[in-house]
Motif scaffolding. Structure first.
Motif, PDB file in Angstrom:
ATOM      1  N   UNK A 148       8.810   7.235   5.220  1.00  0.00           N
ATOM      2  CA  UNK A 148       8.869   6.357   6.398  1.00  0.00           C
ATOM      3  C   UNK A 148       7.508   5.889   6.880  1.00  0.00           C
ATOM      4  N   UNK A 149       6.524   5.865   6.004  1.00  0.00           N
ATOM      5  CA  UNK A 149       5.190   5.364   6.356  1.00  0.00           C
ATOM      6  C   UNK A 149       5.144   3.852   6.144  1.00  0.00           C
ATOM      7  N   UNK A 150       4.408   3.154   7.016  1.00  0.00           N
ATOM      8  CA  UNK A 150       4.117   1.733   6.841  1.00  0.00           C
ATOM      9  C   UNK A 150       2.603   1.575   6.746  1.00  0.00           C
ATOM     10  N   UNK A 151       2.147   0.894   5.693  1.00  0.00           N
ATOM     11  CA  UNK A 151       0.716   0.594   5.532  1.00  0.00           C
ATOM     12  C   UNK A 151       0.552  -0.912   5.655  1.00  0.00           C
ATOM     13  N   UNK A 152      -0.242  -1.358   6.635  1.00  0.00           N
ATOM     14  CA  UNK A 152      -0.387  -2.775   6.928  1.00  0.00           C
ATOM     15  C   UNK A 152      -1.121  -3.550   5.854  1.00  0.00           C
ATOM     16  N   UNK A 153      -1.001  -4.862   5.939  1.00  0.00           N
ATOM     17  CA  UNK A 153      -1.588  -5.750   4.948  1.00  0.00           C
ATOM     18  C   UNK A 153      -3.101  -5.640   4.871  1.00  0.00           C
ATOM     19  N   UNK A 154      -3.625  -5.775   3.670  1.00  0.00           N
ATOM     20  CA  UNK A 154      -5.061  -5.754   3.398  1.00  0.00           C
ATOM     21  C   UNK A 154      -5.721  -4.433   3.779  1.00  0.00           C
ATOM     22  N   UNK A 155      -4.927  -3.364   3.840  1.00  0.00           N
ATOM     23  CA  UNK A 155      -5.467  -2.045   4.166  1.00  0.00           C
ATOM     24  C   UNK A 155      -5.677  -1.230   2.901  1.00  0.00           C
ATOM     25  N   UNK A 156      -6.531  -0.212   3.002  1.00  0.00           N
ATOM     26  CA  UNK A 156      -6.796   0.663   1.869  1.00  0.00           C
ATOM     27  C   UNK A 156      -6.718   2.120   2.277  1.00  0.00           C
ATOM     28  N   UNK A 157      -6.203   2.955   1.392  1.00  0.00           N
ATOM     29  CA  UNK A 157      -6.144   4.400   1.619  1.00  0.00           C
ATOM     30  C   UNK A 157      -7.000   5.069   0.556  1.00  0.00           C
ATOM     31  N   UNK A 158      -8.003   5.831   0.993  1.00  0.00           N
ATOM     32  CA  UNK A 158      -8.974   6.495   0.125  1.00  0.00           C
ATOM     33  C   UNK A 158      -8.289   7.555  -0.741  1.00  0.00           C
ATOM     34  N   UNK A 159      -8.890   7.830  -1.906  1.00  0.00           N
ATOM     35  CA  UNK A 159      -8.318   8.858  -2.786  1.00  0.00           C
ATOM     36  C   UNK A 159      -8.228  10.211  -2.091  1.00  0.00           C
ATOM     37  N   UNK A 160      -7.187  10.942  -2.439  1.00  0.00           N
ATOM     38  CA  UNK A 160      -6.897  12.287  -1.945  1.00  0.00           C
ATOM     39  C   UNK A 160      -6.422  12.331  -0.487  1.00  0.00           C
ATOM     40  N   UNK A 174      -9.250   0.636   6.811  1.00  0.00           N
ATOM     41  CA  UNK A 174      -9.632   1.549   5.746  1.00  0.00           C
ATOM     42  C   UNK A 174      -9.409   2.979   6.230  1.00  0.00           C
ATOM     43  N   UNK A 175      -8.564   3.716   5.514  1.00  0.00           N
ATOM     44  CA  UNK A 175      -8.212   5.077   5.922  1.00  0.00           C
ATOM     45  C   UNK A 175      -8.921   6.048   4.977  1.00  0.00           C
ATOM     46  N   UNK A 176      -9.850   6.835   5.519  1.00  0.00           N
ATOM     47  CA  UNK A 176     -10.654   7.725   4.685  1.00  0.00           C
ATOM     48  C   UNK A 176     -10.344   9.201   4.918  1.00  0.00           C
ATOM     49  N   UNK A 177      -9.510   9.513   5.892  1.00  0.00           N
ATOM     50  CA  UNK A 177      -9.155  10.901   6.188  1.00  0.00           C
ATOM     51  C   UNK A 177      -7.650  11.009   6.431  1.00  0.00           C
ATOM     52  N   UNK A 178      -7.149  12.240   6.417  1.00  0.00           N
ATOM     53  CA  UNK A 178      -5.718  12.476   6.571  1.00  0.00           C
ATOM     54  C   UNK A 178      -5.207  11.972   7.920  1.00  0.00           C
ATOM     55  N   UNK A 179      -3.955  11.510   7.910  1.00  0.00           N
ATOM     56  CA  UNK A 179      -3.312  10.976   9.107  1.00  0.00           C
ATOM     57  C   UNK A 179      -2.127  11.870   9.460  1.00  0.00           C
ATOM     58  N   UNK A 180      -2.078  12.360  10.684  1.00  0.00           N
ATOM     59  CA  UNK A 180      -0.993  13.252  11.093  1.00  0.00           C
ATOM     60  C   UNK A 180       0.344  12.522  11.068  1.00  0.00           C
ATOM     61  N   UNK A 181       1.462  13.241  10.879  1.00  0.00           N
ATOM     62  CA  UNK A 181       2.782  12.613  10.981  1.00  0.00           C
ATOM     63  C   UNK A 181       2.945  11.863  12.300  1.00  0.00           C
ATOM     64  N   UNK A 182       3.549  10.693  12.221  1.00  0.00           N
ATOM     65  CA  UNK A 182       3.855   9.835  13.373  1.00  0.00           C
ATOM     66  C   UNK A 182       2.619   9.260  14.032  1.00  0.00           C
ATOM     67  N   UNK A 183       1.473   9.339  13.354  1.00  0.00           N
ATOM     68  CA  UNK A 183       0.247   8.793  13.915  1.00  0.00           C
ATOM     69  C   UNK A 183       0.195   7.282  13.814  1.00  0.00           C
ATOM     70  N   UNK A 184      -0.588   6.679  14.698  1.00  0.00           N
ATOM     71  CA  UNK A 184      -0.863   5.243  14.697  1.00  0.00           C
ATOM     72  C   UNK A 184      -2.355   5.060  14.428  1.00  0.00           C
ATOM     73  N   UNK A 185      -2.669   4.381  13.323  1.00  0.00           N
ATOM     74  CA  UNK A 185      -4.063   4.205  12.910  1.00  0.00           C
ATOM     75  C   UNK A 185      -4.370   2.713  12.871  1.00  0.00           C
TER      76      UNK A 185
END
Length: 262
Positions: A148-160, A174-185
């Motif tokens: 149930x995750x949504x990743x927005x357009x033109x976004x990137x998720x770092x390895x690991x 750009x997401x470089x660290x872990x995101x908690x469940x139900x978080x908004x980034x």
């Protein structure tokens, strides 16, 4: 039982397994180690290669390339896999790669996902059910994207990086660290700005759980001690299963640090 319908211009390599009711359109190419389960549809100009399994009722749109080798310089031609679940919609120009020996040898995609035009799923990623990847976003190698995750357009998720269940990533992030469940980034370098309250409400989560999640977020943001220490205290105090899910996520093993509330 309905036989597969294969356009005369399509190339199906000997050894490929084609399920009942599959539709393979013009100028598609299906490799010898590919399995298409029942009612998979390849629109046209689709390439499915490598040791790839595509689940039933999945639709793949033109110019997608599925199951090619990883974009990893350490890859030396070892035999690895890509497994895609059922009822996915994989739009134009999407790429999904097989795994690497160092990452467990398998890239896995769950069920009922929507992968919009131009997005990328790299080697050894684990993508859950009902995930939406919006146009031109990219998941790097070894990512874990829960249900149930949504990743927005033109976004990137770092390895690991791990993205917890029900989280939402804003566009051009750009997401470089872990995101908690139900978080908004959101924001260009990925800041944890709150909770995915819209998603929680749409899912029908009880008001009491949403209230508990809000209180938990405030404690994680403003409590004393390190982030993990706050999570441990939260786990001792809460009765909400949703909050406990966040606590378990924070306290589990990870190769990255966390995005923490600002």
């Amino acid at each position: 039982m309905t036989e597969a319908r294969i356009h005369p211009s399509a190339v199906i390599e000997p050894g490929a397994k084609i399920g009942e009711g599959c539709v393979i359109g013009p100028f598609c190419h299906v490799g010898p180690d590919v399995t298409l389960h029942d009612r998979v549809e390849l629109k046209s100009h689709v390439v499915v290669g490598g040791e790839t399994e595509v689940g039933s009722d999945t639709v793949i749109f033109p110019f997608a390339v599925i199951g090619e080798i990883p974009q990893d310089l350490k890859f030396r031609g070892e035999k690895t896999r890509l497994v895609i679940g059922a009822r996915n919609r994989i739009r134009e120009h999407v790429t999904m790669n097989t795994g690497t020996e160092g990452g467990g040898g398998e890239t896995r995609v769950g069920n009922d996902g929507l992968f919009m035009a131009g997005c990328h799923v790299a080697h050894d990623a684990r993508v859950g059910d009902r995930v939406i990847l919006v146009n031109n976003c990219a998941l790097a190698g070894h990512c874990i994207i829960e249900d149930d995750v949504i990743v927005g357009g033109l976004s990137g998720v770092h390895q690991w990086v791990r993205v917890g269940r029900g989280a939402i990533i804003g566009a051009v992030t750009m997401v470089t660290n872990d995101v908690i469940p139900y978080g908004l980034v959101q924001a260009p370098r990925g800041k944890l700005d709150g909770l995915n309250l819209v998603g929680l409400k749409r899912k029908g989560v009880a008001r009491s759980d949403i209230t508990a999640l809000r209180a938990a977020f405030q404690m994680l943001a403003q409590g004393e001690g390190a982030f993990q220490d706050r999570a441990r205290r939260l786990g001792d105090e809460t009765q909400s299963d949703y909050v406990k899910e966040i606590v378990d996520f924070v306290l589990s093993a990870s190769d990255r640090s966390f995005l923490t509330p600002g």
